[in-house]
Design an enzyme around this catalytic site. Sequence first.
Site, mmCIF file in Angstrom:
data_model
loop_
_atom_site.group_PDB
_atom_site.id
_atom_site.type_symbol
_atom_site.label_atom_id
_atom_site.label_comp_id
_atom_site.label_asym_id
_atom_site.label_seq_id
_atom_site.Cartn_x
_atom_site.Cartn_y
_atom_site.Cartn_z
ATOM 1 C CB THR A 175 -0.835 -0.029 1.290
ATOM 2 O OG1 THR A 175 -1.816 -1.040 1.151
ATOM 3 C CG2 THR A 175 -1.510 1.286 1.601
ATOM 4 N NE ARG A 203 -9.895 -6.105 3.789
ATOM 5 C CZ ARG A 203 -8.812 -5.336 3.779
ATOM 6 N NH1 ARG A 203 -8.447 -4.715 2.676
ATOM 7 N NH2 ARG A 203 -8.085 -5.179 4.863
ATOM 8 C CG ASP A 206 -6.267 0.437 6.880
ATOM 9 O OD1 ASP A 206 -6.193 -0.474 6.022
ATOM 10 O OD2 ASP A 206 -5.274 1.079 7.268
ATOM 11 C CB THR A 226 0.885 0.661 5.236
ATOM 12 O OG1 THR A 226 1.052 -0.664 4.705
ATOM 13 C CG2 THR A 226 2.167 1.062 5.941
ATOM 14 N N GLY A 227 -0.899 -1.610 6.765
ATOM 15 C CA GLY A 227 -0.859 -2.793 7.625
ATOM 16 C C GLY A 227 -2.159 -3.556 7.565
ATOM 17 N N GLY A 229 -5.552 -4.115 7.691
ATOM 18 C CA GLY A 229 -6.664 -3.168 7.706
ATOM 19 C C GLY A 229 -7.700 -3.419 8.787
#
Length: 308
Positions: A175, A203, A206, A226-227, A229
Amino acid sequence: MRAIVVHGGAGTILPKHLTKELETAYLKALRTAVKAGDKILAQGGTALSAVEKAVIVLENSPLFNAGKGSVFGANGKHEMDASIMCGLTKKAGAVAGVRRVKNPISLASAVMHKSEHVLLAGSGAEDFGKLHGVRMEDESYFYSEHRYNQWQKVRGMDTAFLDHNVDISDKKFGTVGAVALDNEGNVAAATSTGGLTNKKYGRVGDSPLIGIGNYANNDTCAVSCTGDGEYFIRGVVAYDISALMEFKGLSVDEASKEVILKRIKKIGGEGGVIAIDSQGNIALPFNSTGMYRGYSRNGEEAVVKIFD
Ligand code: ASP
């Protein structure tokens, strides 16, 4: 004072899997994005324009999981999410689940500037984009062999994966996002993603959610996440960092670390953020093994890094 910070995703990025060539390619792409954003700031442009430009550069690079290079969902499609926010006006725009928009961040920007709404999804968002001259591409534009192979490894499974965490020994991409401070003292944030490999059922993560994957407020800071979500949504990450600054008087560094190294980690979330306040203080904490990131202040040489 002006500054720009970018990220290209966080996750389980293992040094042993990163060839010298790939590492060089990432660092170069991050440096190009930092420079593109800084050029706008140097010319007196706004933080908002700078973050959009930096994210466009990263969306156009197949190295990252956003725009071209986005991951495959379980249906074999690319469904992209993006959002942008201005710290001065608190205006924001976002899109979710778009399949044919070349630069989802520019569509998010169009939503912010040209609609009365904040978040548009799916085909409706694309109809809005067409109406406002946002560039569309055939779905094949977003295809990349490495993403396809990545998906083949998990196709048919019931789980969705952070792109860096699918067991791929040579490809870990992410991302993208940018935060900036312009000469007027305004901050802005932008985030764009292809989401999770093998995601299902429409889906949404975040990244397009204001206050979660992206947030900007001149009184506190601008944040891009980022990570994982799902954890970031439950942790209301971006606004939590801002709130810790506003209500508890924490610095941008303290607030970002509190959320990423403690709160999100405690509930099992992996990832990181980039954040900047209106004095130009920046923070880039992550609780994963790496985060593609870079920054520059006042036109100084860009600093770009992947690991600690
Ligand atoms: N946060 C993104 C999502 O959950 C994924 C990422 O940061 O790579 O959609």
